[in-house]
Scaffold this active site. Structure first.
Site, PDB file in Angstrom:
ATOM      1  N   THR A   1       0.843  -1.214   0.000  1.00 48.08           N
ATOM      2  CA  THR A   1       0.000   0.000   0.000  1.00 48.08           C
ATOM      3  C   THR A   1       0.874   1.258   0.000  1.00 48.08           C
ATOM      4  OG1 THR A   1      -0.193  -0.112   2.400  1.00 48.08           O
ATOM      5  CG2 THR A   1      -2.023  -1.030   1.141  1.00 48.08           C
TER       6      THR A   1
ATOM      7  N   ARG B   1      -8.731  -5.543   1.706  1.00 47.34           N
ATOM      8  CA  ARG B   1      -9.751  -5.513   2.769  1.00 47.34           C
ATOM      9  C   ARG B   1      -9.607  -4.374   3.764  1.00 47.34           C
ATOM     10  NH1 ARG B   1      -8.375 -10.480   1.550  1.00 47.34           N
ATOM     11  NH2 ARG B   1      -9.993 -11.838   0.708  1.00 47.34           N
TER      12      ARG B   1
ATOM     13  N   HIS C   1       0.263 -16.674  -4.999  1.00 45.16           N
ATOM     14  CA  HIS C   1      -0.906 -16.364  -5.833  1.00 45.16           C
ATOM     15  C   HIS C   1      -0.528 -15.938  -7.248  1.00 45.16           C
ATOM     16  CE1 HIS C   1      -3.357 -15.652  -1.892  1.00 45.16           C
ATOM     17  NE2 HIS C   1      -3.179 -16.921  -2.168  1.00 45.16           N
TER      18      HIS C   1
ATOM     19  N   ILE D   1       4.398  -0.492   7.777  1.00 40.45           N
ATOM     20  CA  ILE D   1       5.465  -1.469   7.553  1.00 40.45           C
ATOM     21  C   ILE D   1       6.763  -0.781   7.120  1.00 40.45           C
ATOM     22  CG2 ILE D   1       6.176  -3.351   6.003  1.00 40.45           C
ATOM     23  CD1 ILE D   1       3.066  -4.049   6.014  1.00 40.45           C
TER      24      ILE D   1
END
Ligand code: NAD
Length: 238
Positions: A22, A30, A114, A225
């Site tokens: 982000t 979410r 993924h 982070i």
């Protein structure tokens, strides 16, 4: 406490989710403020069902995501993780992210659970393409099949090699750090528990609460982070 654990660790594994990126500019899924799933229903769009029955909407959604992945790139936090791997401090990264930013930053031992939005593949013959094709509005393979992002859609299996690598790394790890994941997607969210069951200390860094907080040895909420990694990097390596 965390910096001591990192110093002592012999087998540190980092597990990243959308919250890792982000700060690069990519929305996560979410988050309560800006997550992608606040706007779209994942089961409708990120699914084999949509690819088969609603292909125009599917492609429109993924073209936008490909544009973002190509527009943005790794931030300082990705760079620090790559540097820690070079220094022998990180054994591997297990990521749910499909942006390819860890590799762009220079991380080598990465399990992309993924898949990646950096590549497309033909749904019919499997031939791989760069995702630039979507930007150029090319949606078909030379065989005539539909080009789809080389990612795991809801209803599909995880890639076997990435899954196995992640499993082995989780079992071996003595410190397992989650960075930016709600830990709500199965089976990826089992890796922190596998690590914990095999004796690792589990640390969860996530702005919001996760479903696995109760298993963690340390939870670091309300901290970005990138900022945390910069602080740790200063403390450990300067
Ligand atoms: P998620 O959206 O479910 O959770 C992300 C979490 O990160 C949120 O709980 C949020 O509070 C936290 N967060 C956001 N920014 C943060 C920051 N700067 N510092 C600390 N915490 C922060 O994401 P997930 O758990 O990875 O969900 C899984 C799915 O999301 C995967 O299937 C993945 O493929 C997909 N996804 C990937 C990307 C990407 O590749 N960058 C982007 C969106 C979604």
């Amino acid at each position: 406490m965390l910096s001591n654990w990192i110093q002592q660790a012999k087998n540190m594994v980092v597990f990243t989710g959308a919250g890792m990126s982000t700060e690069s500019g990519l929305p996560d899924f979410r988050s309560s403020n800006n997550g992608l799933w606040r706007k779209k229903d994942p089961n409708k769009i990120a699914s084999t069902e949509a690819l088969n029955n609603n292909v125009d909407e599917f492609i429109e959604f993924y073209r936008e995501r490909v544009l973002k992945v190509k527009e943005f790139g790794p931030h300082k936090g990705h760079d620090i993780l790559a540097d820690w791997e070079k220094k022998g401090k990180i054994q591997s990264i297990i990521t749910q992210n499909v942006d390819g930013f860890h590799q762009q930053a220079g991380s080598k031992r990465v399990a992309e659970l993924h898949g990646s939005l950096q590549k497309l593949r033909c749904q019919s013959c499997g031939k791989e393409y760069d995702s630039e094709e979507y930007i150029n509005k090319e949606y078909h393979c030379s065989c005539g099949g539909i080009l789809r992002p080389n990612i795991v859609l809801f209803g599909e299996m995880l890639p076997q090699d990435a899954f196995q690598f992640a499993q082995e790394e989780a079992v071996k790890s003595d410190l397992f750090i989650v960075l930016g994941s709600s830990l709500s997607v199965t089976p990826a969210n089992q890796f922190p528990l596998i690590a914990k069951e095999h004796g690792a200390k589990l640390v969860i860094v996530n702005q919001e609460k996760t479903e696995m907080d109760r298993y963690a040895d340390q939870v670091i909420p309300n901290k970005k982070i990138g900022e945390l990694l910069r602080e740790l990097d200063m403390e450990l390596f300067s």
